[in-house]
Design an enzyme around this catalytic site. Sequence first.
Site, short mmCIF file in Angstrom:
data_model
loop_
_atom_site.label_atom_id
_atom_site.label_comp_id
_atom_site.label_asym_id
_atom_site.label_seq_id
_atom_site.Cartn_x
_atom_site.Cartn_y
_atom_site.Cartn_z
N ARG A 288 0.79 -1.22 0.00
CA ARG A 288 0.00 0.00 0.00
C ARG A 288 0.84 1.29 0.00
NH1 ARG A 288 -5.10 0.15 2.38
NH2 ARG A 288 -4.52 -1.75 3.47
N CYS A 355 -26.53 -3.59 -7.58
CA CYS A 355 -27.74 -3.77 -6.78
C CYS A 355 -27.42 -4.19 -5.36
CB CYS A 355 -28.63 -4.82 -7.44
SG CYS A 355 -28.92 -4.39 -9.14
N GLU A 356 -26.79 -3.31 -4.61
CA GLU A 356 -26.47 -3.53 -3.20
C GLU A 356 -26.42 -2.15 -2.57
OE1 GLU A 356 -24.65 -6.26 -1.46
OE2 GLU A 356 -24.46 -7.67 -3.13
C1 LIG Z 1 -0.67 -7.93 2.53
C2 LIG Z 1 0.68 -8.23 3.02
C3 LIG Z 1 1.72 -7.28 2.90
C4 LIG Z 1 1.50 -5.90 2.36
O1 LIG Z 1 0.80 -5.09 3.24
P1 LIG Z 1 0.63 -3.52 2.95
O2 LIG Z 1 -0.24 -3.05 4.02
O3 LIG Z 1 0.02 -3.38 1.60
O4 LIG Z 1 2.00 -2.91 3.00
C5 LIG Z 1 2.98 -7.67 3.28
N1 LIG Z 1 3.23 -8.91 3.79
C6 LIG Z 1 2.26 -9.82 3.93
C7 LIG Z 1 2.61 -11.16 4.47
C8 LIG Z 1 0.97 -9.52 3.56
O5 LIG Z 1 0.01 -10.43 3.73
#
Ligand SMILES: *Cc1c(COP(=O)(O)O)cnc(C)c1O
Length: 428
Positions: A288, A355-356
């Site tokens: 993210r 439709c939600e």
């Molecule tokens: C989803 C996930 C991430 C990434 O998380 P972000 O919040 O997108 O940085 C990293 N490691 C594992 C094991 C994950 O499941």
Amino acid sequence: MFIRPPGFEYEKQELHCERVPLSKLADKFGTPLYVYSAATIRERYSILDRAFRAVPHTICYSVKANSNLSILRLLAGLGAGFDIVSGGELERVRVASKKAVKKVVFSGVGKTAEELRLTLRSGILLFNVESEGELELLSECALKLRKNARIALRVNPDVPAETHPYISTGLREHKFGVPISAARELCRRAAGRKYLTVAGVSLHIGSQITDVSPFGIAIERAVDLIQQLASDGHQIRFIDAGGGLGVSYNSAEQADFAGVARKYAEAIIRPLLRLKKLKPHLLLEPGRSIIAPAGAVVTRVLYEKQNGNKRFVVADAAMNDLIRPALYGAKHEITPVSLTRTDRDLLADVVGPICESGDFLARDAALSPATPGELLCIYDAGAYGMSLASNYNSRLRAAEVLVDGARTRLVRRRETMKDILQTEMACL
Ligand SMILES: *Cc1c(COP(=O)(O)O)cnc(C)c1O
């Protein structure tokens, strides 16, 4: 006040991604459309990379946040490794960059035998093992294939992190990892297996975490474990701090990403200094924090309507395109693509055609009156947007474009009804 992510700016009242007007992209590629800024991806990757320069490290971008092949290739070109959670994601990395396969870490509570064989054969960097059963299965597969595997036990540090309960993962009651108290014994067992090498410790405490202190506490606990494992004779070469660094979806407080990255790095690096001579290579799995602000959804207004006191703007994007508002109650800022209107902003729910009642993109967003055909931009949609998109209501998944300066590349064409129907049979 909302601060637009840097890749998206108005120029002469017209919203652009880098040098390209969004209206031009919508006309050419249709809507709803995912638009990504390549400069933002590069910038955020390198800010994170620089924040950790004091220690040897590899940024293993979390593929599930946004798995578009061109985005993976762009990141591979910057030197990124990848964090995968399925065999399918390994295939994506392989297509994007063959060389990056040796920088792949494999996480997930439910790895199948088939996925383990696939990853064993391809020679990835590290298996983040999440249970005793997985350890046994991996050992069995490795023995049959005669392939060595480096493993890190994913431990559950039992650290609460302030985030949405669906994306908090580091508490005892969550399904992820093994309790730290069980790790030593499991590593001892793993070390006795012919093709397994205990090479690290990994953790991931959740997602969209904006206070960095839980990261520090979790790493403290991992460092304690590493010291024990070292005294047990294991050569711990890696510490995997996971991902989870949050972004700001609707306030200015994180506009300074370099500052946030510095604090995050400090929280993680400080406990590592206790390891002195043992200098494990740090792995990070951000998803993210790299990709969320780099992407936006451009959608066209279909209707505006008033039901009693409630104003609705019906757009052509829906929860199947961007499920975060419906799934996590996430708030995404929305602004018009063209600022030619002078009317006062009024509150409206921006909703899709599905439709939600849960099909909303924003609730009580301040928007000037919208006319059918007008374009809106939904910000910070780069992470867990397209990767969570579905065909619900038999809607075609959106196209994606990657903008780099004045140049635009279509990186996923819009789905067709033929694409959707081809896996189905009309029997009987
Ligand atoms: C989803 C996930 C991430 C990434 O998380 P972000 O919040 O997108 O940085 C990293 N490691 C594992 C094991 C994950 O499941």
